[in-house]
Design a protein around this motif. Structure first.
Motif, PDB file in Angstrom:
ATOM      1  N   ARG A 113      -6.844   3.463  12.533  1.00 43.81           N
ATOM      2  CA  ARG A 113      -8.198   3.594  11.976  1.00 43.81           C
ATOM      3  C   ARG A 113      -8.149   4.317  10.627  1.00 43.81           C
ATOM      4  NH1 ARG A 113     -13.634   5.667  14.972  1.00 43.81           N
ATOM      5  NH2 ARG A 113     -14.925   5.612  13.124  1.00 43.81           N
ATOM      6  N   THR A 114      -7.327   5.344  10.523  1.00 39.58           N
ATOM      7  CA  THR A 114      -7.165   6.054   9.247  1.00 39.58           C
ATOM      8  C   THR A 114      -6.609   5.121   8.188  1.00 39.58           C
ATOM      9  OG1 THR A 114      -6.804   8.148  10.397  1.00 39.58           O
ATOM     10  CG2 THR A 114      -6.054   8.028   8.118  1.00 39.58           C
ATOM     11  N   PHE A 115      -5.657   4.271   8.572  1.00 36.29           N
ATOM     12  CA  PHE A 115      -5.072   3.315   7.628  1.00 36.29           C
ATOM     13  C   PHE A 115      -6.144   2.353   7.108  1.00 36.29           C
ATOM     14  CE2 PHE A 115      -3.232  -0.867   6.832  1.00 36.29           C
ATOM     15  CZ  PHE A 115      -2.424  -0.553   5.749  1.00 36.29           C
ATOM     16  N   PHE A 116      -6.965   1.823   7.997  1.00 35.08           N
ATOM     17  CA  PHE A 116      -8.006   0.896   7.557  1.00 35.08           C
ATOM     18  C   PHE A 116      -9.085   1.608   6.744  1.00 35.08           C
ATOM     19  CE2 PHE A 116      -6.116  -1.596  11.035  1.00 35.08           C
ATOM     20  CZ  PHE A 116      -5.722  -2.691  10.260  1.00 35.08           C
ATOM     21  N   SER A 117      -9.337   2.873   7.040  1.00 33.14           N
ATOM     22  CA  SER A 117     -10.249   3.670   6.204  1.00 33.14           C
ATOM     23  C   SER A 117      -9.662   3.840   4.807  1.00 33.14           C
ATOM     24  CB  SER A 117     -10.506   5.039   6.835  1.00 33.14           C
ATOM     25  OG  SER A 117     -11.226   4.911   8.021  1.00 33.14           O
TER      26      SER A 117
ATOM     27  N   ALA B 273       0.856  -1.183   0.000  1.00 32.92           N
ATOM     28  CA  ALA B 273       0.000   0.000   0.000  1.00 32.92           C
ATOM     29  C   ALA B 273       0.891   1.231   0.000  1.00 32.92           C
ATOM     30  CB  ALA B 273      -0.901   0.009   1.232  1.00 32.92           C
ATOM     31  N   HIS B 274       0.526   2.194  -0.821  1.00 31.53           N
ATOM     32  CA  HIS B 274       1.214   3.488  -0.834  1.00 31.53           C
ATOM     33  C   HIS B 274       0.154   4.554  -0.610  1.00 31.53           C
ATOM     34  CE1 HIS B 274       3.686   6.914  -1.825  1.00 31.53           C
ATOM     35  NE2 HIS B 274       2.765   7.283  -2.691  1.00 31.53           N
ATOM     36  N   ILE B 275       0.327   5.346   0.457  1.00 36.05           N
ATOM     37  CA  ILE B 275      -0.616   6.417   0.754  1.00 36.05           C
ATOM     38  C   ILE B 275       0.029   7.734   0.366  1.00 36.05           C
ATOM     39  CG2 ILE B 275      -1.956   7.578   2.537  1.00 36.05           C
ATOM     40  CD1 ILE B 275      -1.887   4.948   4.118  1.00 36.05           C
ATOM     41  N   GLU B 276      -0.481   8.319  -0.711  1.00 34.33           N
ATOM     42  CA  GLU B 276       0.011   9.626  -1.151  1.00 34.33           C
ATOM     43  C   GLU B 276      -0.501  10.694  -0.189  1.00 34.33           C
ATOM     44  OE1 GLU B 276       2.367  12.002  -3.177  1.00 34.33           O
ATOM     45  OE2 GLU B 276       2.164   9.890  -3.663  1.00 34.33           O
ATOM     46  N   ARG B 277      -1.827  10.703   0.018  1.00 33.36           N
ATOM     47  CA  ARG B 277      -2.477  11.606   0.972  1.00 33.36           C
ATOM     48  C   ARG B 277      -3.749  10.931   1.446  1.00 33.36           C
ATOM     49  NH1 ARG B 277      -1.177  14.538  -3.175  1.00 33.36           N
ATOM     50  NH2 ARG B 277      -3.241  14.428  -4.104  1.00 33.36           N
ATOM     51  N   PHE B 278      -3.927  10.878   2.760  1.00 35.47           N
ATOM     52  CA  PHE B 278      -5.177  10.378   3.321  1.00 35.47           C
ATOM     53  C   PHE B 278      -5.205  10.761   4.792  1.00 35.47           C
ATOM     54  CE2 PHE B 278      -8.440   7.543   4.797  1.00 35.47           C
ATOM     55  CZ  PHE B 278      -9.321   7.518   3.735  1.00 35.47           C
ATOM     56  N   GLY B 279      -5.997  11.767   5.125  1.00 33.48           N
ATOM     57  CA  GLY B 279      -6.044  12.249   6.505  1.00 33.48           C
ATOM     58  C   GLY B 279      -4.667  12.686   6.964  1.00 33.48           C
ATOM     59  N   GLN B 280      -4.243  12.195   8.153  1.00 33.07           N
ATOM     60  CA  GLN B 280      -2.928  12.576   8.677  1.00 33.07           C
ATOM     61  C   GLN B 280      -1.792  11.751   8.076  1.00 33.07           C
ATOM     62  OE1 GLN B 280      -5.282  10.910  10.555  1.00 33.07           O
ATOM     63  NE2 GLN B 280      -4.343   9.785  12.213  1.00 33.07           N
ATOM     64  N   LEU B 281      -2.108  10.795   7.205  1.00 34.40           N
ATOM     65  CA  LEU B 281      -1.069   9.976   6.579  1.00 34.40           C
ATOM     66  C   LEU B 281      -0.711  10.538   5.207  1.00 34.40           C
ATOM     67  CD1 LEU B 281      -2.488   6.440   7.408  1.00 34.40           C
ATOM     68  CD2 LEU B 281      -0.717   7.696   8.629  1.00 34.40           C
ATOM     69  N   ALA B 282       0.578  10.684   4.951  1.00 35.21           N
ATOM     70  CA  ALA B 282       1.042  11.183   3.653  1.00 35.21           C
ATOM     71  C   ALA B 282       2.422  10.613   3.367  1.00 35.21           C
ATOM     72  CB  ALA B 282       1.094  12.704   3.642  1.00 35.21           C
ATOM     73  N   GLY B 283       2.618  10.164   2.134  1.00 35.58           N
ATOM     74  CA  GLY B 283       3.911   9.639   1.716  1.00 35.58           C
ATOM     75  C   GLY B 283       4.325   8.381   2.464  1.00 35.58           C
ATOM     76  N   CYS B 284       3.362   7.515   2.778  1.00 42.37           N
ATOM     77  CA  CYS B 284       3.638   6.294   3.545  1.00 42.37           C
ATOM     78  C   CYS B 284       3.610   5.068   2.635  1.00 42.37           C
ATOM     79  CB  CYS B 284       2.593   6.096   4.641  1.00 42.37           C
ATOM     80  SG  CYS B 284       2.481   7.429   5.816  1.00 42.37           S
ATOM     81  N   ASP B 285       4.541   4.149   2.868  1.00 40.92           N
ATOM     82  CA  ASP B 285       4.584   2.890   2.135  1.00 40.92           C
ATOM     83  C   ASP B 285       4.516   1.731   3.113  1.00 40.92           C
ATOM     84  OD1 ASP B 285       4.943   3.687  -0.681  1.00 40.92           O
ATOM     85  OD2 ASP B 285       6.769   4.608   0.092  1.00 40.92           O
ATOM     86  N   PHE B 286       3.721   0.719   2.768  1.00 38.86           N
ATOM     87  CA  PHE B 286       3.565  -0.464   3.600  1.00 38.86           C
ATOM     88  C   PHE B 286       3.742  -1.706   2.730  1.00 38.86           C
ATOM     89  CE2 PHE B 286       0.983   2.895   5.367  1.00 38.86           C
ATOM     90  CZ  PHE B 286       1.265   2.857   6.717  1.00 38.86           C
ATOM     91  N   ALA B 287       4.390  -2.725   3.264  1.00 44.85           N
ATOM     92  CA  ALA B 287       4.529  -4.020   2.598  1.00 44.85           C
ATOM     93  C   ALA B 287       3.996  -5.076   3.562  1.00 44.85           C
ATOM     94  CB  ALA B 287       5.981  -4.295   2.241  1.00 44.85           C
TER      95      ALA B 287
END
Length: 83
Positions: free
Chosen positions: A36-40, A6-20
């Protein structure tokens, strides 16, 4: 379906995050509200904004246009979802 990345470009307080993610159990440990933001974000990627944002809400968490990508594997084939 297996979520691989998962790559979060922008979503709530999460930005520029990568998950494997691995093949088996994966644990998401984060400060209050962040998990909760991640699961959203996952719901947003799989079902669109109707599955995440309440009716009548602006539909944009944190005031930015949400977006990112999700790589999943289904039946031996790999797919990339981009929003």
């Amino acid at each position: 379906m297996v979520i691989e990345q998962a790559h979060i470009e922008r979503f709530g307080q999460l930005a520029g995050c990568d998950f494997a993610f691995g093949e088996r159990l994966n644990v998401v440990a984060a400060p209050t509200g962040t998990a909760r933001t991640f699961f959203s974000f996952l719901l947003f990627m799989l079902y669109g904004d109707e599955g995440v944002f309440a009716a009548g809400e602006a539909g944009v968490p944190g005031g930015d246009c949400p977006g990112g990508s999700l790589t999943v594997r289904v039946g031996g084939k790999r797919y990339r979802i981009v929003r």
